[in-house]
Design a protein around this motif. Structure first.
Motif, PDB file in Angstrom:
ATOM      1  N   ASP A 167       0.867  -1.175   0.000  1.00 39.45           N
ATOM      2  CA  ASP A 167       0.000   0.000   0.000  1.00 39.45           C
ATOM      3  C   ASP A 167       0.905   1.226   0.000  1.00 39.45           C
ATOM      4  O   ASP A 167       1.551   1.532   1.009  1.00 39.45           O
ATOM      5  N   ALA A 168       0.963   1.928  -1.130  1.00 38.70           N
ATOM      6  CA  ALA A 168       1.852   3.080  -1.276  1.00 38.70           C
ATOM      7  C   ALA A 168       1.499   4.205  -0.303  1.00 38.70           C
ATOM      8  O   ALA A 168       2.375   4.974   0.098  1.00 38.70           O
ATOM      9  N   GLU A 169       0.241   4.299   0.093  1.00 31.69           N
ATOM     10  CA  GLU A 169      -0.160   5.371   1.018  1.00 31.69           C
ATOM     11  C   GLU A 169       0.313   5.113   2.444  1.00 31.69           C
ATOM     12  O   GLU A 169       0.734   6.029   3.131  1.00 31.69           O
ATOM     13  N   GLY A 201       2.651   2.577   3.244  1.00 32.58           N
ATOM     14  CA  GLY A 201       4.011   2.047   3.240  1.00 32.58           C
ATOM     15  C   GLY A 201       4.105   0.649   3.807  1.00 32.58           C
ATOM     16  O   GLY A 201       5.183   0.088   3.934  1.00 32.58           O
ATOM     17  N   ARG A 233      11.457   3.766  -2.731  1.00 28.33           N
ATOM     18  CA  ARG A 233      10.319   4.685  -2.835  1.00 28.33           C
ATOM     19  C   ARG A 233       9.037   3.987  -3.234  1.00 28.33           C
ATOM     20  O   ARG A 233       7.948   4.505  -3.018  1.00 28.33           O
ATOM     21  N   HIS A 234       9.132   2.821  -3.842  1.00 30.31           N
ATOM     22  CA  HIS A 234       7.948   2.103  -4.300  1.00 30.31           C
ATOM     23  C   HIS A 234       8.291   0.626  -4.450  1.00 30.31           C
ATOM     24  O   HIS A 234       9.440   0.269  -4.694  1.00 30.31           O
ATOM     25  N   ARG A 279       6.623  -3.027  -6.380  1.00 28.02           N
ATOM     26  CA  ARG A 279       5.589  -3.538  -7.279  1.00 28.02           C
ATOM     27  C   ARG A 279       5.323  -5.004  -6.941  1.00 28.02           C
ATOM     28  O   ARG A 279       6.213  -5.731  -6.495  1.00 28.02           O
TER      29      ARG A 279
END
Length: 76
Positions: free
Chosen positions: A9-11, A13, A38-39, A41
């Motif tokens: 979940d990118a929001e 982390g 930073r991200h 996948r």
């Protein structure tokens, strides 16, 4: 040890990884933040460290990284 990104979940982390044995281990935001990434996948391969036996209850993921990315990590 290596694992694949199972959820992320990118929001928040937070997310989880799938071990090669099929076990899913969650990781909290602070582990992701400490990685310097930073991200992530889904399906991405990561190197991980865990606290204890990865096949036992109570084991926590304590570090994740991609070999060659981050302080002290050299591409081999």
């Amino acid at each position: 040890m290596q694992a694949s990104v199972h959820t992320f979940d990118a929001e928040t982390g937070a997310g989880s990884v799938l071990l090669d044995t099929g076990r899913v281990l969650p990781f909290p935001r602070d582990v992701f933040e400490d990685s310097g990434l930073r991200h992530l996948r889904l399906g991405q391969r990561l190197s991980i460290e865990v606290s204890g036996d990865p096949e036992r209850a109570g084991t926590e993921l304590t570090r994740l990284w991609i070999v060659g990315i981050g302080p002290g990590e050299t591409i081999r």
